[in-house]
Design an enzyme around this catalytic site. Structure first.
Site, PDB file in Angstrom:
ATOM      1  N   VAL A  66     -30.972  57.427  17.710  1.00 29.82           N
ATOM      2  CA  VAL A  66     -32.121  58.070  17.337  1.00 29.82           C
ATOM      3  C   VAL A  66     -32.271  59.067  18.562  1.00 29.82           C
ATOM      4  O   VAL A  66     -32.361  58.786  19.500  1.00 29.82           O
ATOM      5  CB  VAL A  66     -33.576  57.344  17.317  1.00 29.82           C
ATOM      6  CG1 VAL A  66     -34.675  58.127  16.933  1.00 29.82           C
ATOM      7  CG2 VAL A  66     -33.377  56.205  16.429  1.00 29.82           C
TER       8      VAL A  66
ATOM      9  N   GLY B 246     -42.527  66.936  14.794  1.00 29.60           N
ATOM     10  CA  GLY B 246     -43.030  65.990  13.697  1.00 29.60           C
ATOM     11  C   GLY B 246     -41.262  65.534  13.094  1.00 29.60           C
ATOM     12  O   GLY B 246     -41.209  64.696  12.257  1.00 29.60           O
ATOM     13  N   LEU B 247     -40.310  65.768  14.043  1.00 32.61           N
ATOM     14  CA  LEU B 247     -38.912  65.396  13.384  1.00 32.61           C
ATOM     15  C   LEU B 247     -38.622  64.011  13.544  1.00 32.61           C
ATOM     16  O   LEU B 247     -38.194  63.301  12.365  1.00 32.61           O
ATOM     17  CB  LEU B 247     -37.746  66.387  14.102  1.00 32.61           C
ATOM     18  CG  LEU B 247     -37.754  67.860  14.051  1.00 32.61           C
ATOM     19  CD1 LEU B 247     -36.848  68.281  14.577  1.00 32.61           C
ATOM     20  CD2 LEU B 247     -38.079  68.092  12.594  1.00 32.61           C
TER      21      LEU B 247
ATOM     22  N   TYR C 289     -42.087  53.915  20.290  1.00 27.53           N
ATOM     23  CA  TYR C 289     -42.006  53.293  18.834  1.00 27.53           C
ATOM     24  C   TYR C 289     -43.217  52.836  18.671  1.00 27.53           C
ATOM     25  O   TYR C 289     -43.547  52.060  17.221  1.00 27.53           O
ATOM     26  CB  TYR C 289     -40.708  52.630  18.675  1.00 27.53           C
ATOM     27  CG  TYR C 289     -39.496  53.642  18.873  1.00 27.53           C
ATOM     28  CD1 TYR C 289     -39.035  54.030  17.871  1.00 27.53           C
ATOM     29  CD2 TYR C 289     -38.776  53.518  20.261  1.00 27.53           C
ATOM     30  CE1 TYR C 289     -37.981  54.907  17.910  1.00 27.53           C
ATOM     31  CE2 TYR C 289     -37.609  54.326  20.057  1.00 27.53           C
ATOM     32  CZ  TYR C 289     -37.208  55.076  18.918  1.00 27.53           C
ATOM     33  OH  TYR C 289     -36.054  55.749  19.047  1.00 27.53           O
TER      34      TYR C 289
ATOM     35  N   PHE D 284     -26.658  47.556  20.570  1.00 29.73           N
ATOM     36  CA  PHE D 284     -26.076  48.138  19.390  1.00 29.73           C
ATOM     37  C   PHE D 284     -26.467  49.641  19.174  1.00 29.73           C
ATOM     38  O   PHE D 284     -27.266  50.167  19.856  1.00 29.73           O
ATOM     39  CB  PHE D 284     -26.751  47.346  18.184  1.00 29.73           C
ATOM     40  CG  PHE D 284     -28.002  47.345  17.933  1.00 29.73           C
ATOM     41  CD1 PHE D 284     -28.875  48.298  17.461  1.00 29.73           C
ATOM     42  CD2 PHE D 284     -28.611  45.972  18.589  1.00 29.73           C
ATOM     43  CE1 PHE D 284     -30.155  48.072  17.582  1.00 29.73           C
ATOM     44  CE2 PHE D 284     -29.993  45.937  18.156  1.00 29.73           C
ATOM     45  CZ  PHE D 284     -31.001  46.839  17.756  1.00 29.73           C
TER      46      PHE D 284
END
Length: 410
Positions: A82, A92-93, A123, A410
Site C-alpha cells: 500500500v 483521498g487516494l 489504518y 507478507f
C-alpha cells in the site's frame, strides 16, 4: 485532478512496483526480490491509481488462510504493497483504495482482512485493530545459561544450504500453522521468501545459514540465521541474528536455541520477531539479560462481522450482545448477539435485544485473535459495559491459550 482507480494489468507491474519503492524511500529492491514479488503478486487483487500516465497509488492483497483461535484456517485477505505518492497526499487516494479493497473482499466472501502497518496510526480509521504483537530480543548470551528439557541431547543438528533446505523449513512451518492464531497458510512460491538474502540487506553480516534438527532421521525443526563477526581489543564480540527458528517439540526447540547460543566468537544473540509468549523466556536463566522490546504486528479488520466471529472458537460459554460502530463498512454496524456453547462453538446473528457491550469494529478486530483483552480495551474507554459483568465474561471467552503471532511478513 482527475485520477483513475483500477485493477493492475500484468504489463504494468514494473511501473506499479516502482511507485511503491519510491513511496518507501526510493531504494530499489534487488533483481531477486523483484522477481519473487512479481511472481507472488495477485494481479487481479492489486489496485493502482493513475494520474495520466503516472502511477500514484498502489494496494494489493494476497489470498491466505489465517489460523484463528481453535485452529481453523479461515480465508483472509492479506493487505500489502500500500502506498500513495508524496505528490498526491491528502487527496483521498488511500481512502478510495481501502474502500474498493474492502468491497472486493466482501464480494469474495472472506470474513476478515489482515495487514502489517508501516505506521500503526494509519489504518485505525478504516476499522483495522492491532491484534498481535511481536517481541524482539537482544540477548547477552555470555551472561546467561539455558535450562533445557530432557531429550535435548537426543536431537541431531546438521548444517544445510538454505536453498536446499527450503522445502524442509516450509514443512516445519506448515505443521505449526494451526497451533497459533495469526499464522498464515501460504500458497505455492511463498517458501522462497524467507530464503531471499540480498547482500544489501545483510548490514555486514554473513550470508544466511541454516541448521536442521532431526530425531531418528525425522525432521523436527530448523533455524535460519546470519553471523556478524566483530572484534574489540579484548577479543571477539560477534552477533548471531536469528531469522526463523521453529520446532515440533520442546526438546528440538531447546536444541536449536542451545546451538545458537553456542556458536563460537559470538557474544550477542538478536531475534527481531518472536511471539510474546516465546518459550525461550523460560529457558534462559536471566530474562533481564534478554533486553526485550514489544511492538504491534498484525492488524485485523472484520469484513463480515458475523461470519468472522463464528469462524473461531472461544474459551467458554458466552451470550452477549454487542452494539457495534462501523462507519466505513456500515453493513457491520448495529447489534449482534454472540452465543457460544460449552465446546466453544459460536453463533453470531443480528438482534434487536438490548446491548451488553458497546464498541467499534476496531476493538473487535484487536480482540479477534485472542491476544488483546477486551477488559484492557475497556479500561482505555474503548469498550463500554452496558450490563454489569458482561465485559469480564466476554474478555475471558475471547482470549487464546497461545499468543497470536505473525512469524513472516507478507
Amino acid at each position: 485532478m482527475t485520477t483513475e482507480l483500477r485493477v493492475l494489468r500484468p504489463s504494468e507491474w514494473n511501473q506499479w512496483f516502482e511507485c511503491l519503492e519510491l513511496a518507501f524511500g526510493g531504494d530499489p529492491e534487488t533483481p531477486e526480490e523483484r522477481e519473487l514479488f512479481e511472481q507472488l503478486t495477485e494481479h487481479e487483487r492489486s489496485l493502482g491509481i493513475w494520474d495520466g500516465d503516472d502511477v500514484v497509488g498502489t494496494a494489493g492483497a494476497f489470498s491466505f488462510r489465517v489460523a484463528v483461535p481453535g485452529g481453523a484456517l479461515v480465508p483472509a485477505a492479506a493487505i500489502t504493497m500500500v502506498s500513495v505518492a508524496s505528490t498526491h497526499r491528502r487527496r483521498g487516494l488511500l481512502t478510495s483504495m481501502m474502500r474498493r479493497q474492502l468491497d472486493d473482499i466482501r464480494a469474495l466472501g472472506e470474513p476478515f482482512a489482515v495487514l502489517t502497518a508501516s505506521e500503526p496510526v494509519i489504518y485505525g480509521r478504516f476499522g483495522y485493530g492491532a491484534a498481535s504483537r511481536q517481541m524482539s530480543l537482544t540477548i547477552e548470551k555470555d551472561r546467561i545459561r539455558l535450562d533445557v528439557p530432557p531429550g535435548t541431547d537426543e536431537v541431531r543438528l546438521r548444517h544445510a544450504k538454505p536453498d536446499e533446505a527450503m522445502a524442509a523449513c516450509e514443512s516445519v512451518y506448515e505443521q505449526l500453522v494451526s497451533g497459533r492464531p495469526g499464522v498464515p497458510a501460504h500458497g505455492p512460491g511463498w517458501e522462497r521468501k524467507p530464503m531471499v538474502d540480498p547482500v544489501s540487506s545483510r548490514q555486514g553480516s554473513s550470508a544466511q545459514q541454516c541448521v536442521l534438527a532431526e530425531r531418528d532421521g525425522e525432521l523436527v525443526g530448523c533455524v535460519t540465521y546470519h553471523i556478524k563477526p566483530e572484534w574489540e581489543p579484548a577479543g571477539p564480540k560477534g552477533t548471531v541474528v536469528v531469522n526463523d527458528l521453529a520446532a515440533l517439540d520442546p526438546a528440538a526447540y531447546a536444541a536449536l536455541w542451545r546451538f545458537v547460543f553456542d556458536i563460537d566468537l559470538m557474544t550477542t544473540v538478536v531475534a527481531r520477531n518472536r511471539p510474546v509468549d516465546d518459550a525461550v523466556l523460560h529457558l534462559v536463566s536471566d530474562v533481564r539479560r534478554c533486553n526485550i522490546r514489544v511492538r504491534d504486528s498484525l492488524h485485523v479488520r472484520l469484513v463480515e462481522l458475523g461470519a468472522a466471529l463464528e469462524a473461531r472458537t472461544y474459551r467458554g460459554p458466552l451470550d452477549v450482545v454487542f452494539d457495534v460502530e462501523d462507519a466505513f463498512c456500515p453493513w457491520n454496524a448495529g447489534r449482534w448477539r454472540l452465543t457460544v456453547d460449552a465446546k466453544g462453538a459460536a453463533s453470531c446473528r443480528r438482534t434487536d435485544d438490548p446491548a451488553d457491550l458497546a464498541l467499534s469494529v476496531r476493538e473487535l478486530g484487536s480482540a479477534y485473535l485472542g491476544g488483546e483483552s477486551l477488559s484492557s480495551l475497556g479500561l482505555a474507554g474503548r469498550v463500554r459495559e452496558l450490563r454489569a459483568g458482561t465485559l469480564a465474561q466476554a474478555s475471558s471467552a475471547f482470549l487464546s491459550d497461545t499468543a497470536p503471532w505473525l512469524p513472516r511478513g507478507f
